[in-house]
Scaffold this motif. Structure first.
Motif, PDB file in Angstrom:
ATOM      1  N   GLN A  77       0.831  -1.213   0.000  1.00 33.74           N
ATOM      2  CA  GLN A  77       0.000   0.000   0.000  1.00 33.74           C
ATOM      3  C   GLN A  77       0.864   1.261   0.000  1.00 33.74           C
ATOM      4  O   GLN A  77       0.605   2.199  -0.755  1.00 33.74           O
ATOM      5  CB  GLN A  77      -0.922   0.008   1.218  1.00 33.74           C
ATOM      6  CG  GLN A  77      -2.009  -1.017   1.169  1.00 33.74           C
ATOM      7  CD  GLN A  77      -2.721  -1.172   2.511  1.00 33.74           C
ATOM      8  OE1 GLN A  77      -2.275  -0.671   3.544  1.00 33.74           O
ATOM      9  NE2 GLN A  77      -3.833  -1.896   2.494  1.00 33.74           N
ATOM     10  N   ARG A  79       3.981   1.508  -0.991  1.00 25.71           N
ATOM     11  CA  ARG A  79       4.687   1.575  -2.270  1.00 25.71           C
ATOM     12  C   ARG A  79       3.795   2.184  -3.342  1.00 25.71           C
ATOM     13  O   ARG A  79       4.219   3.048  -4.108  1.00 25.71           O
ATOM     14  CB  ARG A  79       5.139   0.171  -2.690  1.00 25.71           C
ATOM     15  CG  ARG A  79       6.048   0.110  -3.912  1.00 25.71           C
ATOM     16  CD  ARG A  79       5.479  -0.417  -5.225  1.00 25.71           C
ATOM     17  NE  ARG A  79       4.189  -1.020  -5.236  1.00 25.71           N
ATOM     18  CZ  ARG A  79       3.934  -2.231  -5.693  1.00 25.71           C
ATOM     19  NH1 ARG A  79       4.902  -3.007  -6.125  1.00 25.71           N
ATOM     20  NH2 ARG A  79       2.700  -2.687  -5.737  1.00 25.71           N
ATOM     21  N   ASP A  80       2.540   1.766  -3.371  1.00 27.31           N
ATOM     22  CA  ASP A  80       1.604   2.311  -4.356  1.00 27.31           C
ATOM     23  C   ASP A  80       1.391   3.810  -4.148  1.00 27.31           C
ATOM     24  O   ASP A  80       1.390   4.577  -5.114  1.00 27.31           O
ATOM     25  CB  ASP A  80       0.268   1.568  -4.292  1.00 27.31           C
ATOM     26  CG  ASP A  80       0.375   0.123  -4.763  1.00 27.31           C
ATOM     27  OD1 ASP A  80       1.411  -0.254  -5.358  1.00 27.31           O
ATOM     28  OD2 ASP A  80      -0.585  -0.635  -4.516  1.00 27.31           O
ATOM     29  N   LEU A  81       1.225   4.224  -2.900  1.00 26.95           N
ATOM     30  CA  LEU A  81       1.065   5.656  -2.602  1.00 26.95           C
ATOM     31  C   LEU A  81       2.317   6.438  -2.994  1.00 26.95           C
ATOM     32  O   LEU A  81       2.231   7.513  -3.593  1.00 26.95           O
ATOM     33  CB  LEU A  81       0.775   5.863  -1.115  1.00 26.95           C
ATOM     34  CG  LEU A  81      -0.581   5.397  -0.607  1.00 26.95           C
ATOM     35  CD1 LEU A  81      -0.629   5.460   0.918  1.00 26.95           C
ATOM     36  CD2 LEU A  81      -1.697   6.237  -1.216  1.00 26.95           C
ATOM     37  N   TYR A  82       3.465   5.913  -2.672  1.00 21.96           N
ATOM     38  CA  TYR A  82       4.743   6.550  -2.994  1.00 21.96           C
ATOM     39  C   TYR A  82       4.910   6.687  -4.508  1.00 21.96           C
ATOM     40  O   TYR A  82       5.247   7.768  -5.004  1.00 21.96           O
ATOM     41  CB  TYR A  82       5.870   5.721  -2.379  1.00 21.96           C
ATOM     42  CG  TYR A  82       7.254   6.084  -2.825  1.00 21.96           C
ATOM     43  CD1 TYR A  82       7.868   7.256  -2.382  1.00 21.96           C
ATOM     44  CD2 TYR A  82       7.970   5.247  -3.664  1.00 21.96           C
ATOM     45  CE1 TYR A  82       9.153   7.579  -2.782  1.00 21.96           C
ATOM     46  CE2 TYR A  82       9.256   5.560  -4.064  1.00 21.96           C
ATOM     47  CZ  TYR A  82       9.842   6.726  -3.619  1.00 21.96           C
ATOM     48  OH  TYR A  82      11.117   7.039  -4.015  1.00 21.96           O
ATOM     49  N   CYS A  83       4.647   5.629  -5.247  1.00 22.66           N
ATOM     50  CA  CYS A  83       4.790   5.673  -6.708  1.00 22.66           C
ATOM     51  C   CYS A  83       3.782   6.634  -7.338  1.00 22.66           C
ATOM     52  O   CYS A  83       4.121   7.362  -8.275  1.00 22.66           O
ATOM     53  CB  CYS A  83       4.659   4.272  -7.296  1.00 22.66           C
ATOM     54  SG  CYS A  83       6.063   3.198  -6.910  1.00 22.66           S
ATOM     55  N   ASN A  84       2.559   6.654  -6.831  1.00 22.34           N
ATOM     56  CA  ASN A  84       1.559   7.606  -7.335  1.00 22.34           C
ATOM     57  C   ASN A  84       1.981   9.035  -7.071  1.00 22.34           C
ATOM     58  O   ASN A  84       1.817   9.912  -7.931  1.00 22.34           O
ATOM     59  CB  ASN A  84       0.189   7.336  -6.709  1.00 22.34           C
ATOM     60  CG  ASN A  84      -0.489   6.120  -7.290  1.00 22.34           C
ATOM     61  OD1 ASN A  84      -0.189   5.694  -8.396  1.00 22.34           O
ATOM     62  ND2 ASN A  84      -1.383   5.534  -6.521  1.00 22.34           N
ATOM     63  N   GLU A  85       2.548   9.281  -5.897  1.00 19.13           N
ATOM     64  CA  GLU A  85       3.018  10.627  -5.572  1.00 19.13           C
ATOM     65  C   GLU A  85       4.156  11.043  -6.517  1.00 19.13           C
ATOM     66  O   GLU A  85       4.185  12.181  -6.987  1.00 19.13           O
ATOM     67  CB  GLU A  85       3.504  10.660  -4.121  1.00 19.13           C
ATOM     68  CG  GLU A  85       3.913  12.031  -3.648  1.00 19.13           C
ATOM     69  CD  GLU A  85       4.298  12.049  -2.183  1.00 19.13           C
ATOM     70  OE1 GLU A  85       5.362  12.605  -1.886  1.00 19.13           O
ATOM     71  OE2 GLU A  85       3.542  11.504  -1.364  1.00 19.13           O
ATOM     72  N   ARG A  87       4.632   9.980  -9.576  1.00 21.74           N
ATOM     73  CA  ARG A  87       4.043  10.225 -10.905  1.00 21.74           C
ATOM     74  C   ARG A  87       3.363  11.583 -10.950  1.00 21.74           C
ATOM     75  O   ARG A  87       3.444  12.293 -11.946  1.00 21.74           O
ATOM     76  CB  ARG A  87       3.044   9.128 -11.268  1.00 21.74           C
ATOM     77  CG  ARG A  87       3.684   7.882 -11.823  1.00 21.74           C
ATOM     78  CD  ARG A  87       2.661   6.945 -12.424  1.00 21.74           C
ATOM     79  NE  ARG A  87       1.842   6.308 -11.422  1.00 21.74           N
ATOM     80  CZ  ARG A  87       2.145   5.177 -10.802  1.00 21.74           C
ATOM     81  NH1 ARG A  87       3.252   4.562 -11.074  1.00 21.74           N
ATOM     82  NH2 ARG A  87       1.338   4.666  -9.905  1.00 21.74           N
ATOM     83  N   ASN A  88       2.702  11.962  -9.874  1.00 23.22           N
ATOM     84  CA  ASN A  88       1.997  13.251  -9.839  1.00 23.22           C
ATOM     85  C   ASN A  88       2.953  14.427  -9.777  1.00 23.22           C
ATOM     86  O   ASN A  88       2.575  15.537 -10.143  1.00 23.22           O
ATOM     87  CB  ASN A  88       1.043  13.296  -8.631  1.00 23.22           C
ATOM     88  CG  ASN A  88      -0.138  12.376  -8.805  1.00 23.22           C
ATOM     89  OD1 ASN A  88      -0.509  12.026  -9.926  1.00 23.22           O
ATOM     90  ND2 ASN A  88      -0.718  11.955  -7.700  1.00 23.22           N
ATOM     91  N   GLN A  89       4.173  14.211  -9.347  1.00 19.74           N
ATOM     92  CA  GLN A  89       5.162  15.283  -9.268  1.00 19.74           C
ATOM     93  C   GLN A  89       5.866  15.537 -10.614  1.00 19.74           C
ATOM     94  O   GLN A  89       6.457  16.569 -10.794  1.00 19.74           O
ATOM     95  CB  GLN A  89       6.222  14.958  -8.219  1.00 19.74           C
ATOM     96  CG  GLN A  89       5.714  15.028  -6.812  1.00 19.74           C
ATOM     97  CD  GLN A  89       6.785  14.659  -5.804  1.00 19.74           C
ATOM     98  OE1 GLN A  89       7.922  14.364  -6.154  1.00 19.74           O
ATOM     99  NE2 GLN A  89       6.421  14.681  -4.554  1.00 19.74           N
TER     100      GLN A  89
END
Length: 92
Positions: A77, A79-85, A87-89
């Protein structure tokens, strides 16, 4: 990140991950090598290892301990939040 992927995929057990990741993160990653976001994510993983056991007893659980499956789920969970963050940056 490759170590984390090995854990999540089931290639590594939590014990193997602990043996490989914990000292690597604390001893080999230079202090200035990670951004604040990186340090927050990878540090959280290392910190949660301190609160993970194969079968924590009820008293340990009351203090926040988790079992191996719960740890893997938490890491996935996060890791998914970190990777999404990340990508959004990135600029479009």
């Amino acid at each position: 990140m490759k170590m984390i992927e090995r854990l999540i995929s089931g290639e590594w057990s939590v014990s193997k991950f602990d043996n490989e990741y914990y000292d690597f993160y604390l001893e080999e990653v230079p202090d200035k090598a990670l951004s604040d976001e990186d340090s927050q994510f990878f540090g959280l993983v290392q910190e949660k290892l301190d609160w993970t056991d194969a079968a924590p007893d009820p008293e340990s659980r009351s203090y926040g301990w988790m079992n191996h499956n719960e740890f893997i789920q938490l890491v996935q969970q996060q890791r998914d939040l970190y990777c999404n963050e990340l990508r959004n940056q990135q600029p479009s």
